[in-house]
Design a protein around this motif. Structure first.
Motif, PDB file in Angstrom:
ATOM      1  N   CYS A 134       0.796  -1.235   0.000  1.00  0.00           N
ATOM      2  CA  CYS A 134       0.000   0.000   0.000  1.00  0.00           C
ATOM      3  C   CYS A 134       0.823   1.277   0.000  1.00  0.00           C
ATOM      4  O   CYS A 134       0.253   2.369  -0.072  1.00  0.00           O
ATOM      5  CB  CYS A 134      -0.946   0.008   1.201  1.00  0.00           C
ATOM      6  SG  CYS A 134      -2.131  -1.342   1.175  1.00  0.00           S
ATOM      7  N   ILE A 208       1.552 -11.717   6.182  1.00  0.00           N
ATOM      8  CA  ILE A 208       1.977 -10.613   5.326  1.00  0.00           C
ATOM      9  C   ILE A 208       3.013 -11.158   4.333  1.00  0.00           C
ATOM     10  O   ILE A 208       3.551 -12.250   4.530  1.00  0.00           O
ATOM     11  CB  ILE A 208       2.608  -9.454   6.144  1.00  0.00           C
ATOM     12  CG1 ILE A 208       3.794  -9.974   6.977  1.00  0.00           C
ATOM     13  CG2 ILE A 208       1.564  -8.791   7.034  1.00  0.00           C
ATOM     14  CD1 ILE A 208       4.529  -8.875   7.727  1.00  0.00           C
ATOM     15  N   ARG A 265       1.523  -1.134  13.424  1.00  0.00           N
ATOM     16  CA  ARG A 265       0.374  -0.837  12.563  1.00  0.00           C
ATOM     17  C   ARG A 265       0.805  -0.090  11.308  1.00  0.00           C
ATOM     18  O   ARG A 265       0.222  -0.249  10.229  1.00  0.00           O
ATOM     19  CB  ARG A 265      -0.647  -0.015  13.369  1.00  0.00           C
ATOM     20  CG  ARG A 265      -1.694   0.758  12.552  1.00  0.00           C
ATOM     21  CD  ARG A 265      -2.603  -0.137  11.738  1.00  0.00           C
ATOM     22  NE  ARG A 265      -3.653   0.609  11.054  1.00  0.00           N
ATOM     23  CZ  ARG A 265      -3.491   1.336   9.946  1.00  0.00           C
ATOM     24  NH1 ARG A 265      -2.300   1.440   9.390  1.00  0.00           N
ATOM     25  NH2 ARG A 265      -4.521   1.940   9.383  1.00  0.00           N
ATOM     26  N   LEU A 269      -0.828  -4.624   8.519  1.00  0.00           N
ATOM     27  CA  LEU A 269      -2.162  -4.750   9.092  1.00  0.00           C
ATOM     28  C   LEU A 269      -2.847  -5.959   8.472  1.00  0.00           C
ATOM     29  O   LEU A 269      -2.863  -6.118   7.248  1.00  0.00           O
ATOM     30  CB  LEU A 269      -2.982  -3.490   8.811  1.00  0.00           C
ATOM     31  CG  LEU A 269      -4.411  -3.456   9.370  1.00  0.00           C
ATOM     32  CD1 LEU A 269      -4.391  -3.499  10.894  1.00  0.00           C
ATOM     33  CD2 LEU A 269      -5.148  -2.218   8.876  1.00  0.00           C
ATOM     34  N   LYS A 279     -11.507  -3.528  13.020  1.00  0.00           N
ATOM     35  CA  LYS A 279     -10.640  -3.146  11.902  1.00  0.00           C
ATOM     36  C   LYS A 279     -11.369  -3.316  10.570  1.00  0.00           C
ATOM     37  O   LYS A 279     -11.155  -2.553   9.630  1.00  0.00           O
ATOM     38  CB  LYS A 279      -9.350  -3.980  11.922  1.00  0.00           C
ATOM     39  CG  LYS A 279      -8.395  -3.597  13.024  1.00  0.00           C
ATOM     40  CD  LYS A 279      -7.068  -4.322  12.906  1.00  0.00           C
ATOM     41  CE  LYS A 279      -7.178  -5.794  13.177  1.00  0.00           C
ATOM     42  NZ  LYS A 279      -5.856  -6.464  13.220  1.00  0.00           N
ATOM     43  N   MET A 283     -12.841  -0.117   7.661  1.00  0.00           N
ATOM     44  CA  MET A 283     -11.806  -0.270   6.644  1.00  0.00           C
ATOM     45  C   MET A 283     -11.585   0.993   5.831  1.00  0.00           C
ATOM     46  O   MET A 283     -10.496   1.203   5.284  1.00  0.00           O
ATOM     47  CB  MET A 283     -12.143  -1.438   5.707  1.00  0.00           C
ATOM     48  CG  MET A 283     -11.733  -2.780   6.269  1.00  0.00           C
ATOM     49  SD  MET A 283     -11.866  -4.106   5.073  1.00  0.00           S
ATOM     50  CE  MET A 283     -10.554  -3.699   3.945  1.00  0.00           C
ATOM     51  N   ILE A 286      -8.517   2.979   6.377  1.00  0.00           N
ATOM     52  CA  ILE A 286      -7.238   2.545   5.817  1.00  0.00           C
ATOM     53  C   ILE A 286      -6.860   3.398   4.613  1.00  0.00           C
ATOM     54  O   ILE A 286      -5.672   3.607   4.329  1.00  0.00           O
ATOM     55  CB  ILE A 286      -7.311   1.051   5.417  1.00  0.00           C
ATOM     56  CG1 ILE A 286      -7.535   0.187   6.661  1.00  0.00           C
ATOM     57  CG2 ILE A 286      -6.039   0.606   4.685  1.00  0.00           C
ATOM     58  CD1 ILE A 286      -7.787  -1.277   6.346  1.00  0.00           C
ATOM     59  N   PRO A 290      -2.871   4.213   5.176  1.00  0.00           N
ATOM     60  CA  PRO A 290      -2.563   2.819   4.819  1.00  0.00           C
ATOM     61  C   PRO A 290      -1.255   2.345   5.448  1.00  0.00           C
ATOM     62  O   PRO A 290      -0.301   3.110   5.581  1.00  0.00           O
ATOM     63  CB  PRO A 290      -2.432   2.875   3.295  1.00  0.00           C
ATOM     64  CG  PRO A 290      -1.948   4.265   3.026  1.00  0.00           C
ATOM     65  CD  PRO A 290      -2.614   5.134   4.057  1.00  0.00           C
ATOM     66  N   PRO A 291      -1.194   1.069   5.834  1.00  0.00           N
ATOM     67  CA  PRO A 291       0.078   0.493   6.264  1.00  0.00           C
ATOM     68  C   PRO A 291       0.943   0.199   5.042  1.00  0.00           C
ATOM     69  O   PRO A 291       0.474   0.298   3.900  1.00  0.00           O
ATOM     70  CB  PRO A 291      -0.353  -0.802   6.955  1.00  0.00           C
ATOM     71  CG  PRO A 291      -1.575  -1.214   6.178  1.00  0.00           C
ATOM     72  CD  PRO A 291      -2.278   0.075   5.827  1.00  0.00           C
ATOM     73  N   LEU A 294      -0.687  -4.766   3.645  1.00  0.00           N
ATOM     74  CA  LEU A 294      -2.055  -5.030   4.063  1.00  0.00           C
ATOM     75  C   LEU A 294      -2.469  -6.425   3.623  1.00  0.00           C
ATOM     76  O   LEU A 294      -2.195  -6.845   2.502  1.00  0.00           O
ATOM     77  CB  LEU A 294      -3.008  -4.008   3.430  1.00  0.00           C
ATOM     78  CG  LEU A 294      -4.511  -4.240   3.628  1.00  0.00           C
ATOM     79  CD1 LEU A 294      -4.901  -4.097   5.098  1.00  0.00           C
ATOM     80  CD2 LEU A 294      -5.323  -3.288   2.753  1.00  0.00           C
ATOM     81  N   SER A 295      -3.130  -7.136   4.522  1.00  0.00           N
ATOM     82  CA  SER A 295      -3.696  -8.434   4.173  1.00  0.00           C
ATOM     83  C   SER A 295      -5.162  -8.445   4.585  1.00  0.00           C
ATOM     84  O   SER A 295      -5.499  -8.038   5.695  1.00  0.00           O
ATOM     85  CB  SER A 295      -2.952  -9.571   4.882  1.00  0.00           C
ATOM     86  OG  SER A 295      -3.542 -10.821   4.563  1.00  0.00           O
ATOM     87  N   VAL A 296      -6.028  -8.898   3.664  1.00  0.00           N
ATOM     88  CA  VAL A 296      -7.463  -8.935   3.932  1.00  0.00           C
ATOM     89  C   VAL A 296      -7.952 -10.363   3.733  1.00  0.00           C
ATOM     90  O   VAL A 296      -7.979 -10.885   2.617  1.00  0.00           O
ATOM     91  CB  VAL A 296      -8.242  -7.989   2.996  1.00  0.00           C
ATOM     92  CG1 VAL A 296      -9.728  -8.012   3.356  1.00  0.00           C
ATOM     93  CG2 VAL A 296      -7.698  -6.569   3.090  1.00  0.00           C
TER      94      VAL A 296
END
Length: 375
Positions: A134, A208, A265, A269, A279, A283, A286, A290-291, A294-296
């Protein structure tokens, strides 16, 4: 730019492929496996996350040399631009022993085979398709100048590993689920590593993108050949499989071939899609903060289209890795929630009310059943 070549590796599967589905059906019968719809969708049916991950790579990791996508047979995303010379599609059959029946449905088996990809650079980053870059990143976010992988982790106390392992193992026997199965594999790996090296580093794997070297992978295999071969032989995830990232991280740190940095963070994230997860509910925040990584995890079936809209909003520019005449199908109404933060907050409250009324509905039905039964 990087002082040495760095490749990026993804694992991906097309869970809609009829031939693959037939293979899985037959294997499931032989191995007595059953999947809940939620678990199947989460593990095998994508929402084109890798499309957006590749957009983030082109935008923020321009120094990556090649991008390898490991899949089964002739599978590939329908939108992938194979004329891009940086994209390399790798079949499982290229990296697995001839004795292993394919396709495998065991991600841990695939993980342990990645370093065998032909032409893979000594230094590489492994990413799942639900991981995203990100911010504009440098090679030094993943490797030291000497080429040592950088591990991002919070401190982890493993002193009660044996007791916690037994707790997870007993829980899985009573109620099998993917989350518990994953934790068992982590603790099996930690306990076996300690038996061999009499030492455990106070670090853990985070979901991650992770940096590796082929040298570390090969040395790990030499030290745990029997255990890794057994994991690779399992077509489905099994209780005592080793967890690759945990093993590589511990070995790299114990042998001084990797270094560790504190995960915060701002760096990484991990978001699980559940409306009980704050979290996930927020969203849209974010977008402004943004970090780096990022993982979703799309664990909630009802949130799949919302996550896709979110990804299409933050990574809206098509990359050279995709065919421009194969755009994603995105719910523009959902996407609009992320362009207007207040709408995002309204949507959250709407979901709360929907969940509340659903609860009231089930409660009312339950009362009716109870009244009928009592009468």
């Amino acid at each position: 730019m990087s002082p040495f070549p760095i490749d990026l590796v993804y694992t991906w599967v097309d869970g809609r492929d009829e031939k693959w589905l037939k293979e899985m059906e037959n294997a499931s019968i032989i191995h007595h496996k059953k999947f809940k719809k939620k678990d199947f969708l989460n593990r095998f049916v994508d929402i084109e996350e890798i499309r957006y991950s590749l957009r983030s790579v082109e935008q923020n990791l321009p120094w990556i040399r090649y991008i390898f996508i490991v899949t089964w047979g002739n599978q590939r995303p329908y939108w992938i631009n194979l004329s891009n010379p940086r994209i390399k599609i790798i079949s499982q059959s290229v990296i697995f022993p001839k004795t292993v029946k394919l396709p495998t449905f065991n991600s841990k088996a695939i993980d342990f085979s990645l370093h065998k990809i032909p032409g893979l650079s000594e230094h590489f980053i492994y990413s799942n398709d639900d991981m995203f870059f990100c911010q504009s990143l440098k090679y030094s976010d993943f490797f030291t100048i000497e080429g040592k992988p950088i591990i991002y982790s919070q401190k982890k106390d493993w002193s009660d590993a044996q007791k916690i392992f037994r707790r997870f193992d007993n829980s899985y026997k009573k109620s099998p689920n993917d989350g518990t199965l994953f934790m068992i594999s982590v603790y099996v790996t930690i306990l076996n590593f300690y038996d061999k090296f009499k030492k455990i580093m106070n670090c853990e794997y985070s979901h991650i993108p992770t940096a590796f070297t082929k040298t570390i992978c090969e040395e790990v295999y030499s030290n745990f050949k029997d255990e890794i071969d057994k994991t690779i032989s399992h077509r489905f995830r099994s209780r005592y499989d080793f967890q690759m990232q945990t093993l590589m991280i511990q070995f790299g740190l114990v042998t001084n071939q990797s270094v560790v940095k504190m995960k915060t963070r701002k760096i990484a994230l991990f978001v699980v899609t559940s409306f009980s997860n704050i979290k996930f509910k927020r969203m849209y925040e974010i977008i402004d903060n943004p970090p780096k990584l990022l993982s979703v995890n799309t664990d909630d079936m009802n949130s799949r289209e919302r996550i896709k809209a979110f990804l299409d909003f933050i990574f809206d520019k098509p990359s050279s890795f995709e065919l421009l005449d194969k755009p994603p199908n995105v719910d523009q109404h959902l996407k609009g929630y992320y362009s207007d933060r207040k709408s995002g907050e309204f949507y959250d409250w709407l979901e709360y009310f929907k969940s509340f009324f659903k609860f009231i509905k089930f409660l009312f039905i339950g009362l009716l059943v109870l009244i009928v039964f009592c009468c």
